[in-house]
Design an enzyme around this catalytic site. Structure first.
Site, PDB file in Angstrom:
ATOM      1  N   GLU A   1     -16.957   7.160  -9.269  1.00 18.52           N
ATOM      2  CA  GLU A   1     -16.597   6.627 -10.583  1.00 18.52           C
ATOM      3  C   GLU A   1     -17.567   5.526 -11.018  1.00 18.52           C
ATOM      4  O   GLU A   1     -18.019   5.483 -12.162  1.00 18.52           O
ATOM      5  CB  GLU A   1     -15.160   6.073 -10.561  1.00 18.52           C
ATOM      6  CG  GLU A   1     -14.089   7.102 -10.284  1.00 18.52           C
ATOM      7  CD  GLU A   1     -13.767   7.249  -8.800  1.00 18.52           C
ATOM      8  OE1 GLU A   1     -12.700   7.784  -8.478  1.00 18.52           O
ATOM      9  OE2 GLU A   1     -14.599   6.814  -7.947  1.00 18.52           O
TER      10      GLU A   1
ATOM     11  N   GLY B   1     -12.291  -3.860   0.191  1.00 16.56           N
ATOM     12  CA  GLY B   1     -12.398  -3.984  -1.260  1.00 16.56           C
ATOM     13  C   GLY B   1     -11.300  -4.823  -1.875  1.00 16.56           C
ATOM     14  O   GLY B   1     -11.547  -5.673  -2.734  1.00 16.56           O
ATOM     15  N   ARG B   2     -10.070  -4.625  -1.441  1.00 15.58           N
ATOM     16  CA  ARG B   2      -8.941  -5.350  -2.042  1.00 15.58           C
ATOM     17  C   ARG B   2      -8.869  -6.804  -1.579  1.00 15.58           C
ATOM     18  O   ARG B   2      -8.029  -7.557  -2.048  1.00 15.58           O
ATOM     19  CB  ARG B   2      -7.633  -4.620  -1.739  1.00 15.58           C
ATOM     20  CG  ARG B   2      -7.355  -4.389  -0.262  1.00 15.58           C
ATOM     21  CD  ARG B   2      -6.199  -3.395  -0.075  1.00 15.58           C
ATOM     22  NE  ARG B   2      -5.943  -3.073   1.315  1.00 15.58           N
ATOM     23  CZ  ARG B   2      -6.596  -2.152   2.013  1.00 15.58           C
ATOM     24  NH1 ARG B   2      -7.579  -1.487   1.454  1.00 15.58           N
ATOM     25  NH2 ARG B   2      -6.258  -1.899   3.264  1.00 15.58           N
TER      26      ARG B   2
ATOM     27  N   LYS C   1     -10.653  11.948  -3.204  1.00 15.34           N
ATOM     28  CA  LYS C   1     -12.074  11.862  -3.555  1.00 15.34           C
ATOM     29  C   LYS C   1     -12.822  13.116  -3.085  1.00 15.34           C
ATOM     30  O   LYS C   1     -13.633  13.684  -3.816  1.00 15.34           O
ATOM     31  CB  LYS C   1     -12.704  10.634  -2.910  1.00 15.34           C
ATOM     32  CG  LYS C   1     -12.285   9.290  -3.493  1.00 15.34           C
ATOM     33  CD  LYS C   1     -13.027   8.185  -2.770  1.00 15.34           C
ATOM     34  CE  LYS C   1     -12.676   6.814  -3.310  1.00 15.34           C
ATOM     35  NZ  LYS C   1     -13.396   5.743  -2.581  1.00 15.34           N
TER      36      LYS C   1
ATOM     37  N   HIS D   1      12.640  -8.465 -21.835  1.00 15.69           N
ATOM     38  CA  HIS D   1      13.025  -7.602 -22.951  1.00 15.69           C
ATOM     39  C   HIS D   1      12.601  -6.166 -22.705  1.00 15.69           C
ATOM     40  O   HIS D   1      12.501  -5.376 -23.635  1.00 15.69           O
ATOM     41  CB  HIS D   1      12.410  -8.131 -24.243  1.00 15.69           C
ATOM     42  CG  HIS D   1      12.929  -9.488 -24.624  1.00 15.69           C
ATOM     43  ND1 HIS D   1      13.987  -9.662 -25.469  1.00 15.69           N
ATOM     44  CD2 HIS D   1      12.551 -10.729 -24.223  1.00 15.69           C
ATOM     45  CE1 HIS D   1      14.234 -10.962 -25.602  1.00 15.69           C
ATOM     46  NE2 HIS D   1      13.370 -11.628 -24.858  1.00 15.69           N
TER      47      HIS D   1
ATOM     48  N   GLU E   1      -1.996  -0.424  -0.976  1.00 12.85           N
ATOM     49  CA  GLU E   1      -3.105   0.175  -0.240  1.00 12.85           C
ATOM     50  C   GLU E   1      -3.132  -0.359   1.187  1.00 12.85           C
ATOM     51  O   GLU E   1      -3.555   0.340   2.114  1.00 12.85           O
ATOM     52  CB  GLU E   1      -4.437  -0.108  -0.944  1.00 12.85           C
ATOM     53  CG  GLU E   1      -5.585   0.782  -0.459  1.00 12.85           C
ATOM     54  CD  GLU E   1      -6.801   0.718  -1.355  1.00 12.85           C
ATOM     55  OE1 GLU E   1      -6.911   1.553  -2.282  1.00 12.85           O
ATOM     56  OE2 GLU E   1      -7.637  -0.192  -1.154  1.00 12.85           O
TER      57      GLU E   1
ATOM     58  N   LYS F   1     -20.305  -0.961  -2.694  1.00 13.01           N
ATOM     59  CA  LYS F   1     -20.877  -1.294  -1.390  1.00 13.01           C
ATOM     60  C   LYS F   1     -21.963  -0.294  -1.001  1.00 13.01           C
ATOM     61  O   LYS F   1     -23.058  -0.669  -0.586  1.00 13.01           O
ATOM     62  CB  LYS F   1     -19.780  -1.343  -0.330  1.00 13.01           C
ATOM     63  CG  LYS F   1     -20.264  -1.771   1.044  1.00 13.01           C
ATOM     64  CD  LYS F   1     -19.128  -1.808   2.058  1.00 13.01           C
ATOM     65  CE  LYS F   1     -18.175  -2.941   1.791  1.00 13.01           C
ATOM     66  NZ  LYS F   1     -17.165  -3.088   2.865  1.00 13.01           N
TER      67      LYS F   1
END
Length: 548
Positions: A220, A275-276, A512, A392, A361, A214
């Site tokens: 990152e 964002g999510r 951050k 399993h 979050e 954004k």
């Protein structure tokens, strides 16, 4: 939502329904699902709900009709209906950031109008969608070519968090519908291995990078984007190539232009998109490139189907509300710390990882909207793995462990890849696991099977482990949209009950900030003065030695 809307709502423990639920819990906490089903032969047909193309069987939960009534009353006393309307109408319900929360506007049909602060946000959404569609059609048809004139065959999405988890989940979920002549990769981790392995076998002249940030400053993402730029230039040798091999999903035109991306190929989104909650915005450009604009519109329609169901359906028949209320029931009364989501569909292998961010979050909060510290549990730890693999791996603990873990089992009536009897075997496990978790196996049943007496305790399964079974006919783009929206609104429902802000994420910021401070201390040629705690200082010094 303004704080005035919540000021009239009592604190959670002061709501009458909460006290009634606490008393009710004491009355039914030891009741077993075996008895509840024995007493009500129609239970499995009554405790179900449908909406948005999804079917929910919630009968195998440790609840009675009285439980559902009290949970619905709790939702009403918590102002869920009012806060839902506040969200859909664009009020600033993200209190700590003073923002509207309008991911629902991302999938409102063209022609719908929603005015927020004097702007028709739906019209803006469709302007971006139209630009995305035009771009996607040009790339998919070969009309858009790279710097050397070759068509794009590879797309690499660079993002992190919601700018990665949504796109990669959607691509994997809808891979059946994707253009198989194209390769799609996703880079998120600042670990250089992620970028190197994603691009190792790609040709720069046929590769398009989507840089999703954004602000176009995310550490990152921009670290990976700069490495992508170096990689492309090493193969193409001309700065002018950047404009043909990079596009941006961002709101920072200045930074995008500085990078070398033509701002005509910048696709924006808005402060009211978290964002999510953004996979159906321009963040989904890679999804649109994979499945095409038409299929992307189908996915948006599925989102909207569930939005309308959530907004208009009575709470006792409302899928997201029921899931959200059950999560509160287990977390705050039974003390369940985790919740499992097990999709019995290999295409949904990244769906649990997507839900981890969406749920944790959003609801990993320790204060209410007005900043008061909570005295009850909020968000559970969500996790999962596709069936039948999980059976399993960790189902043993769910069946016979000491911790209560509610589980959602997601299945489909048809397979996208029919092969012999595979799908019947797959779905038999959905139903069998739900049955086994609910009813278990008693000592008498184990003995009647001829089990040697010393082994009997080991084979007993207590049962009474709750599950929801969610069914859809087929995994389509529309179904995926409905499924994601189902969990979005379930998360919102839980947040409303807990009176927390499900739309900020301040806990992400501290790490951050500290990392930005530490980077120069790691890279400095001279030994820096360190002012952290003794452990952090020692770790930095050891790393500097190892790095040399």
């Amino acid at each position: 939502m303004t704080t005035s809307m919540t000021s009239s709502i009592p604190m959670l423990r002061e709501r009458p329904a909460w006290a009634a639920l606490a008393k009710h819990y004491d009355e039914i906490r030891e009741r077993h699902l075996r008895d509840l089903f024995a007493e009500d032969r129609m239970r499995g047909e009554r405790l179900v709900a449908e909406g948005g193309g999804l079917f929910l069987d919630y009968s195998k939960n440790r609840i009675t009709d009285a439980t559902v009534t009290l949970l619905v009353q709790l939702a009403e006393q918590s102002g869920l209906r009012e806060r839902t309307e506040a969200m859909f109408s664009g009020e600033r319900i993200n209190v700590s950031e003073n923002r509207s929360v309008l991911h629902v506007a991302l999938r409102m049909p063209k022609g719908t109008s929603l005015i927020v602060d004097g702007v028709d946000v739906v019209a803006e959404v469709h302007e971006v969608l139209d630009r995305m569609s035009s771009f996607a059609e040009r790339v998919r048809s070969g009309a858009w070519t790279g710097h050397t004139g070759k068509p794009i065959r590879n797309v690499v999405n660079i993002g992190i968090g919601g700018s990665d988890l949504g796109p990669v989940m959607a691509y994997e979920a809808l891979r059946h519908y994707s253009d198989r002549a194209m390769t799609f990769r996703f880079v998120s981790n600042v670990d250089s291995t992620d970028f190197v392995e994603a691009t190792r076998d790609l040709a720069p002249e046929e590769t398009l990078f989507i840089v999703s940030s954004k602000t176009f400053t995310t550490l990152e993402t921009m670290t990976n984007a700069r490495s992508a730029r170096d990689w492309a230039l090493a193969g193409l040798g001309d700065e002018a190539a950047i404009a043909k091999h990079f596009v941006a999903v961002s709101t920072n035109a200045e930074k995008v232009s500085e990078f070398g991306i033509d701002t005509e190929n910048m696709f924006g989104f808005w402060e009211w998109v978290g964002g999510r909650y953004s996979m159906d915005s321009a963040i989904g450009l890679s999804t649109m490139l994979a499945i095409g604009p038409g299929r992307f519109q189908e996915m948006l329609a599925g989102f909207h189907d569930m939005d309308e169901h959530f907004r208009n359906t009575p709470f006792d028949r409302n899928l997201p509300v029921l899931l959200g209320l059950l999560a509160v029931w287990y977390g705050d009364f039974f003390g369940a710390q985790t919740a499992g989501v097990m999709p019995y569909n290999q295409y949904l292998k990244r769906f649990p990882a997507y839900l981890q961010q969406l749920t944790m979050e959003s609801n990993g909060k320790h204060v209410t909207l007005d900043g008061t510290t909570v005295d009850y549990d909020t968000g559970a730890i969500y996790w999962g793995e596709p069936g039948t693999n999980g059976q399993h791996s960790f189902y043993q603990l769910i069946h016979q462990g000491t911790r209560l873990i509610p589980v959602d089992l997601i299945g489909f009536g048809k397979s996208l890849n029919p092969l012999r009897d595979h799908h019947d075997l797959l779905m038999s496990n959905v139903f069998a696991q739900a049955e086994a978790l609910a009813f278990g196996r008693t000592e008498r049943e184990v003995r009647d099977e001829g089990t040697p007496e010393p082994i009997v305790p080991h084979r007993v399964m207590q049962g009474n482990r709750p599950t929801n079974v969610i069914l859809a006919e087929l995994l389509t783009p529309r179904t995926l949209g409905a499924l994601v929206a189902l969990y979005e609104h379930s998360v919102f429902t839980q947040g409303v009950i807990w009176t927390i802000d499900s739309f900020d994420q301040w806990g992400v910021e501290l790490g951050k900030a500290l990392a930005s401070r530490i980077v120069p201390e790691l890279e400095s040629e001279d030994a820096p003065q360190l002012h952290h705690d003794s452990s952090t200082n020692a770790l930095i010094r050891r790393y500097r030695v190892m790095r040399r």
